[in-house]
Design a protein around this motif. Structure first.
Motif, PDB file in Angstrom:
ATOM      1  N   GLU A  40       0.934  -1.225   0.168  1.00 18.36           N
ATOM      2  CA  GLU A  40      -0.319   0.140  -0.237  1.00 18.36           C
ATOM      3  C   GLU A  40       1.205   1.759  -0.131  1.00 18.36           C
ATOM      4  O   GLU A  40       0.733   2.405  -0.578  1.00 18.36           O
ATOM      5  CB  GLU A  40      -1.263   0.040   1.144  1.00 18.36           C
ATOM      6  CG  GLU A  40      -2.029   0.900   1.298  1.00 18.36           C
ATOM      7  CD  GLU A  40      -2.860   0.584  -0.566  1.00 18.36           C
ATOM      8  OE1 GLU A  40      -3.479   1.501   0.200  1.00 18.36           O
ATOM      9  OE2 GLU A  40      -3.119  -0.380   0.238  1.00 18.36           O
ATOM     10  N   MET A  43       2.463   1.844  -3.369  1.00 18.72           N
ATOM     11  CA  MET A  43       1.832   2.673  -4.240  1.00 18.72           C
ATOM     12  C   MET A  43       0.498   3.717  -4.013  1.00 18.72           C
ATOM     13  O   MET A  43       0.836   4.480  -5.137  1.00 18.72           O
ATOM     14  CB  MET A  43       0.165   1.593  -4.523  1.00 18.72           C
ATOM     15  CG  MET A  43       0.337   0.400  -4.381  1.00 18.72           C
ATOM     16  SD  MET A  43      -1.370  -1.088  -4.759  1.00 18.72           S
ATOM     17  CE  MET A  43      -2.459  -0.626  -3.955  1.00 18.72           C
ATOM     18  N   ASN A  47       1.243   7.182  -6.759  1.00 16.75           N
ATOM     19  CA  ASN A  47       0.761   8.528  -6.581  1.00 16.75           C
ATOM     20  C   ASN A  47       1.099  10.063  -6.699  1.00 16.75           C
ATOM     21  O   ASN A  47       0.611  10.496  -7.400  1.00 16.75           O
ATOM     22  CB  ASN A  47      -0.601   7.760  -5.917  1.00 16.75           C
ATOM     23  CG  ASN A  47      -1.609   6.655  -6.216  1.00 16.75           C
ATOM     24  OD1 ASN A  47      -1.248   6.258  -7.008  1.00 16.75           O
ATOM     25  ND2 ASN A  47      -2.136   6.103  -5.032  1.00 16.75           N
ATOM     26  N   SER A 103      -2.526  -0.497 -12.837  1.00 18.26           N
ATOM     27  CA  SER A 103      -2.584  -1.747 -12.298  1.00 18.26           C
ATOM     28  C   SER A 103      -1.761  -2.415 -12.596  1.00 18.26           C
ATOM     29  O   SER A 103      -0.921  -3.318 -12.551  1.00 18.26           O
ATOM     30  CB  SER A 103      -3.423  -2.709 -12.383  1.00 18.26           C
ATOM     31  OG  SER A 103      -4.067  -2.875 -13.698  1.00 18.26           O
TER      32      SER A 103
END
Length: 111
Positions: A40, A43, A47, A103
Motif C-alpha cells: 500500500e 502504491m 500516486n 494496474s
C-alpha cells in the motif's frame, strides 16, 4: 575427395523452422517473471510521484509489467485517470503518446 562446406552456418537444434519457433517459445517462457506485488505504501508513493510529474511536467522513469516482463521507459506524464485505471505518457525516444493501465505500473521515479 573431401568437399568443404565453406562458410555455411549450421544450427544443429534449429534445422526445421517449426522446431526453431518452438525452441524460441520455450526460451521466452523461461525469461518470464511473475508480476511483483506492491504494498500500500509503494502504491501511495507512486500516486504522489505521478501527480507531481503531471503538474510539474518532470521527466520520469516508468517501470511496468507487460507480457511476463518488467520494462522501463523514460517519458512525461500527460494524463492520469484513477477511476478509469489508466494514464497517458509521452515517451522520450519517439515522442509518442502511450496509453497504459495504472494496474500495470510497478514503479515511477524522477529522472
Amino acid at each position: 575427395m573431401n568437399r568443404d562446406r565453406g562458410m555455411k552456418k549450421w544450427r544443429a537444434f534449429a534445422s526445421i523452422p517449426e522446431q526453431y519457433i518452438g525452441l524460441q517459445e520455450v526460451m521466452n517462457k523461461q525469461l518470464e517473471v511473475p508480476k511483483p506485488l506492491l504494498t500500500e505504501e509503494q502504491m501511495e508513493q507512486m500516486n504522489f510521484t505521478l501527480i507531481e510529474a503531471l503538474h510539474t511536467n518532470k521527466q520520469v522513469y516508468l517501470t511496468y509489467y507487460k507480457q511476463g516482463r518488467c520494462m522501463t521507459e523514460t517519458g512525461f506524464i500527460q494524463f492520469v485517470d484513477y477511476l478509469g485505471d489508466l494514464f497517458i505518457f509521452i515517451d522520450e525516444v519517439f515522442e509518442l503518446k502511450n496509453k497504459m493501465r495504472l494496474s500495470e505500473l510497478i514503479d515511477v521515479r524522477f529522472v
